[in-house]
Write a protein that holds these residues in place. Structure first.
Motif, PDB file in Angstrom:
ATOM      1  N   ARG A 341      47.053  47.696  27.383  1.00 57.53           N
ATOM      2  CA  ARG A 341      47.599  49.000  27.757  1.00 57.53           C
ATOM      3  C   ARG A 341      49.067  48.919  28.150  1.00 57.53           C
ATOM      4  N   LYS A 342      49.487  47.803  28.760  1.00 61.68           N
ATOM      5  CA  LYS A 342      50.867  47.713  29.232  1.00 61.68           C
ATOM      6  C   LYS A 342      51.854  47.490  28.093  1.00 61.68           C
ATOM      7  N   GLN A 343      51.469  46.674  27.113  1.00 62.99           N
ATOM      8  CA  GLN A 343      52.389  46.371  26.022  1.00 62.99           C
ATOM      9  C   GLN A 343      52.313  47.394  24.889  1.00 62.99           C
ATOM     10  N   GLN A 344      51.118  47.946  24.653  1.00 61.44           N
ATOM     11  CA  GLN A 344      50.929  48.794  23.481  1.00 61.44           C
ATOM     12  C   GLN A 344      50.575  50.241  23.815  1.00 61.44           C
ATOM     13  N   GLY A 345      50.143  50.496  25.048  1.00 64.36           N
ATOM     14  CA  GLY A 345      49.667  51.840  25.370  1.00 64.36           C
ATOM     15  C   GLY A 345      50.600  52.666  26.221  1.00 64.36           C
ATOM     16  N   LEU A 346      51.486  52.008  26.974  1.00 66.47           N
ATOM     17  CA  LEU A 346      52.352  52.718  27.908  1.00 66.47           C
ATOM     18  C   LEU A 346      53.783  52.215  27.831  1.00 66.47           C
ATOM     19  N   ILE A 347      54.708  53.071  28.238  1.00 59.56           N
ATOM     20  CA  ILE A 347      56.063  52.622  28.560  1.00 59.56           C
ATOM     21  C   ILE A 347      56.086  52.582  30.077  1.00 59.56           C
ATOM     22  N   TYR A 358      55.083  62.121  25.559  1.00 61.82           N
ATOM     23  CA  TYR A 358      55.545  61.499  24.320  1.00 61.82           C
ATOM     24  C   TYR A 358      54.542  61.654  23.181  1.00 61.82           C
ATOM     25  N   ALA A 359      53.252  61.587  23.504  1.00 61.84           N
ATOM     26  CA  ALA A 359      52.214  61.664  22.476  1.00 61.84           C
ATOM     27  C   ALA A 359      51.903  63.104  22.076  1.00 61.84           C
ATOM     28  N   ASN A 360      52.536  64.081  22.751  1.00 58.18           N
ATOM     29  CA  ASN A 360      52.192  65.484  22.519  1.00 58.18           C
ATOM     30  C   ASN A 360      53.412  66.381  22.336  1.00 58.18           C
ATOM     31  N   LEU A 361      54.537  65.788  21.930  1.00 52.91           N
ATOM     32  CA  LEU A 361      55.768  66.565  21.799  1.00 52.91           C
ATOM     33  C   LEU A 361      55.639  67.705  20.794  1.00 52.91           C
ATOM     34  N   SER A 362      54.865  67.458  19.736  1.00 52.06           N
ATOM     35  CA  SER A 362      54.734  68.484  18.691  1.00 52.06           C
ATOM     36  C   SER A 362      54.147  69.783  19.248  1.00 52.06           C
ATOM     37  N   SER A 363      53.300  69.686  20.260  1.00 53.60           N
ATOM     38  CA  SER A 363      52.704  70.900  20.836  1.00 53.60           C
ATOM     39  C   SER A 363      53.516  71.449  22.000  1.00 53.60           C
ATOM     40  N   LEU A 399      50.953  52.284  38.967  1.00 46.63           N
ATOM     41  CA  LEU A 399      49.536  52.631  39.005  1.00 46.63           C
ATOM     42  C   LEU A 399      48.661  51.394  38.914  1.00 46.63           C
ATOM     43  N   SER A 400      47.436  51.500  39.415  1.00 42.61           N
ATOM     44  CA  SER A 400      46.438  50.447  39.225  1.00 42.61           C
ATOM     45  C   SER A 400      46.041  50.399  37.759  1.00 42.61           C
ATOM     46  N   GLY A 401      45.364  49.307  37.368  1.00 39.89           N
ATOM     47  CA  GLY A 401      44.950  49.167  35.979  1.00 39.89           C
ATOM     48  C   GLY A 401      44.064  50.302  35.505  1.00 39.89           C
ATOM     49  N   GLY A 402      43.133  50.735  36.371  1.00 37.02           N
ATOM     50  CA  GLY A 402      42.238  51.820  35.998  1.00 37.02           C
ATOM     51  C   GLY A 402      42.966  53.122  35.760  1.00 37.02           C
ATOM     52  N   ASN A 403      43.947  53.421  36.600  1.00 31.99           N
ATOM     53  CA  ASN A 403      44.704  54.662  36.431  1.00 31.99           C
ATOM     54  C   ASN A 403      45.675  54.583  35.263  1.00 31.99           C
ATOM     55  N   GLN A 404      46.217  53.409  34.985  1.00 32.53           N
ATOM     56  CA  GLN A 404      47.025  53.249  33.780  1.00 32.53           C
ATOM     57  C   GLN A 404      46.181  53.530  32.535  1.00 32.53           C
ATOM     58  N   GLN A 405      44.954  53.019  32.539  1.00 29.54           N
ATOM     59  CA  GLN A 405      44.081  53.251  31.387  1.00 29.54           C
ATOM     60  C   GLN A 405      43.761  54.731  31.238  1.00 29.54           C
ATOM     61  N   LYS A 406      43.568  55.430  32.352  1.00 28.60           N
ATOM     62  CA  LYS A 406      43.300  56.862  32.283  1.00 28.60           C
ATOM     63  C   LYS A 406      44.489  57.629  31.716  1.00 28.60           C
ATOM     64  N   VAL A 407      45.715  57.168  32.005  1.00 32.02           N
ATOM     65  CA  VAL A 407      46.911  57.812  31.436  1.00 32.02           C
ATOM     66  C   VAL A 407      46.940  57.630  29.924  1.00 32.02           C
ATOM     67  N   VAL A 408      46.633  56.416  29.448  1.00 27.44           N
ATOM     68  CA  VAL A 408      46.603  56.166  28.004  1.00 27.44           C
ATOM     69  C   VAL A 408      45.560  57.049  27.333  1.00 27.44           C
ATOM     70  N   ILE A 409      44.381  57.129  27.951  1.00 24.40           N
ATOM     71  CA  ILE A 409      43.322  57.984  27.404  1.00 24.40           C
ATOM     72  C   ILE A 409      43.753  59.446  27.425  1.00 24.40           C
ATOM     73  N   ALA A 410      44.334  59.877  28.541  1.00 23.89           N
ATOM     74  CA  ALA A 410      44.731  61.280  28.690  1.00 23.89           C
ATOM     75  C   ALA A 410      45.745  61.695  27.637  1.00 23.89           C
TER      76      ALA A 410
END
Length: 496
Positions: A341-347, A358-363, A399-410
């Motif tokens: 998640r840190k290298q590929q899922g988030l900045i 970033y993942a939703n700019l088109s909308s 963020l903690s690892g769990g919350n970072q993962q929730k951001v990637v999912i969100a």
């Protein structure tokens, strides 16, 4: 377990503050030679901070430590290593532009005649890799290696330190069953040699298997200590979270009959897999299991357009959309939550709101422009929806690892995708956060989304899947219905 009466490491009243916030509240701890002590707690409990204090990465604000009977106050990791204390960090710290051997001996290269003795370095590195069953040249670059192989290199690096105390922070998070067993063998040998080990993991069953006693932390305090490891999982979890909670998987919805995703005779453009055929129905969760190196991650990266496809098709609702790049997959409704998640899922240096935006700019664009206010409002809606414990303006790195993962999912679920692929969705995440991520996965399926979950945690892949596809050595070994899938049937196919 063979321990001496006198601890090799003692901590008394260890505190750590960052500004006005105290994250460690007077921790007392003893570690003996020849014992494996589990250090448990939810993300943010203070485990990593305490480990970093012991390993010299962080200096405590108060308290004292002794090491082998003498005052111990390392001001840098080098001092700790020289004293005989080594640490394997959860986050990989390898340098990709250096070879495996160079990474293993970084900062302590063997010398001969005033020069680096590369032959000795390669030979010793090869021995460390062989102990863990990693068949790869010590002279190859780290760049391009899988997360699991990089984790094994980190472990090999620690094993070459000849340390008297090793701190292992989530060492098996990226490993499969076979690699984990090899690590356990090494831990047993080290324990027999009198090495003390602090073992941090969220996999409670392996804690019961490999450790001698358990120390539980919560919110910066040491809240409980068990003098043995074979205590009920429920007791451990309740101590960790401060409330009654068991690791349970939500009931799975019944999938529809309509096929959403179909993979036909897919072959990797990088040689990682071939002959893959499967379907995922509307509202179905397909688990993908297999040992490290089986090709699981490479397969889902290809489906998401991140890796090249040499042959075969990816069909979405009966239409061939075989992606040549991630943009094609995303535009067609296929999104990937990657294993790293840190290298590929988030900045990580950017805010939560920016990462989601970033993942939703088109909308979010109106008349060719997007405002920060629009991004922030959109992000806050999704932060609340997915239970992220953080503010939109907060950096993702905080963020903690769990919350970072929730951001990637969100950020991906905000696009309302048709297919969601999650690669190791709970890697390095505590029990409470895992439960909420399982609920998100099952809720997606209930809404009719086709879901693929790749996991090295066999209990997890069994718990969240309607069906399980097992891979072995780059090939599809079989697909099991939920009723036929268990530890034995999956491992039989994975090792075939």
């Amino acid at each position: 377990m063979t321990t001496n009466a006198t601890p090799i490491l003692t901590l008394r009243g260890i505190r750590k503050s960052y500004g006005p916030i105290e994250v460690l509240h007077g921790i007392d701890l003893d570690i003996h030679a020849g014992e494996v002590v589990a250090l448990l707690g939810e993300n943010g409990a203070g485990k990593s901070t305490l480990s970093n204090v012991i390993s010299g990465t962080v200096r405590p604000s108060a308290g004292v430590m002794t090491w082998q009977g003498k005052t111990y106050a390392p001001s840098a990791p080098r001092e700790a290593i020289d004293a005989g204390v080594g640490m394997i960090h959860q986050e990989l710290l390898l340098l990709p532009h250096l070879s495996i051997a160079e990474n293993i001996f970084l900062g302590r290269y063997p010398k001969k005649g005033g020069r680096i003795d590369r032959r000795t370095m390669a030979d010793e590195a090869a021995k460390g890799l062989a102990r863990l069953g990693l068949d790869v040249s010590p002279n190859r670059l780290v760049a391009g290696l899988s997360t699991a192989n990089q984790q094994l290199i980190e472990i090999a690096k620690a094993l070459t330190l000849n340390a008297k105390l090793l701190i292992l922070d989530e060492p098996t998070a990226a490993l499969g069953g076979e690699e984990t067993l090899k690590l356990f063998e090494q831990i047993t040998r080290l324990r027999e040699q009198g090495v003390g080990i602090i073992y941090i993991s969220h996999r409670l069953e392996e804690i019961r298997r490999i450790t001698d006693r358990i120390v539980v932390m919560r919110d910066g305090d040491k809240v409980q200590e068990f003098d043995r490891a074979d205590v009920p999982v429920r007791s451990i979890v309740e101590a960790m979270v401060g409330r009654s909670l068991e690791r349970m998987f939500p009931a799975l919805p019944v999938p529809g009959e309509e096929t959403v995703l179909e993979i036909r005779n897919l072959k990797s453009g990088l040689g990682h897999f071939e002959g893959i055929n499967f379907k995922v129905r509307k509202g179905e969760i397909l688990g993908i299991a297999g040992l490290v190196g089986a090709g699981r991650t490479e397969l889902v990266r290809a489906i998401a357009g991140a890796d090249p496809i040499a042959a075969g098709q990816v069909l979405l609702n009966g239409r061939d959309i075989t992606p040549k790049d991630p943009r094609t997959a995303i535009r067609n409704g296929i999104v990937l939550v990657p294993e790293d998640r840190k290298q590929q899922g988030l900045i990580t240096g950017h805010s939560i709101a920016e990462n989601i935006g970033y993942a939703n700019l088109s909308s979010l664009i109106r008349n060719g422009f997007v405002t920060r206010g629009r991004i922030n409002r959109f992000a806050e809606e999704n932060i609340e929806k997915f239970g992220v414990k953080g503010r939109g303006g907060q950096n993702a790195s905080e963020l903690s690892g769990g919350n970072q993962q929730k951001v990637v999912i969100a950020k991906w679920l905000a696009r309302n995708p048709k297919v969601v692929v999650l690669d190791e969705p709970t890697r390095g995440i505590d029990v409470g956060a895992r439960s909420s991520i399982y609920e998100i996965i099952v809720a997606l399926a209930a809404e009719g989304v086709a879901v693929i979950v790749v996991s090295s945690d066999l209990e997890e892949v069994l718990g969240v899947s309607n069906r399980i596809m097992v891979m072995a050595a780059g090939r599809q070994a079989g697909i099991l219905d939920r009723e036929a899938a268990n530890d034995v049937s999956v491992m039989e196919l994975a090792t075939a």
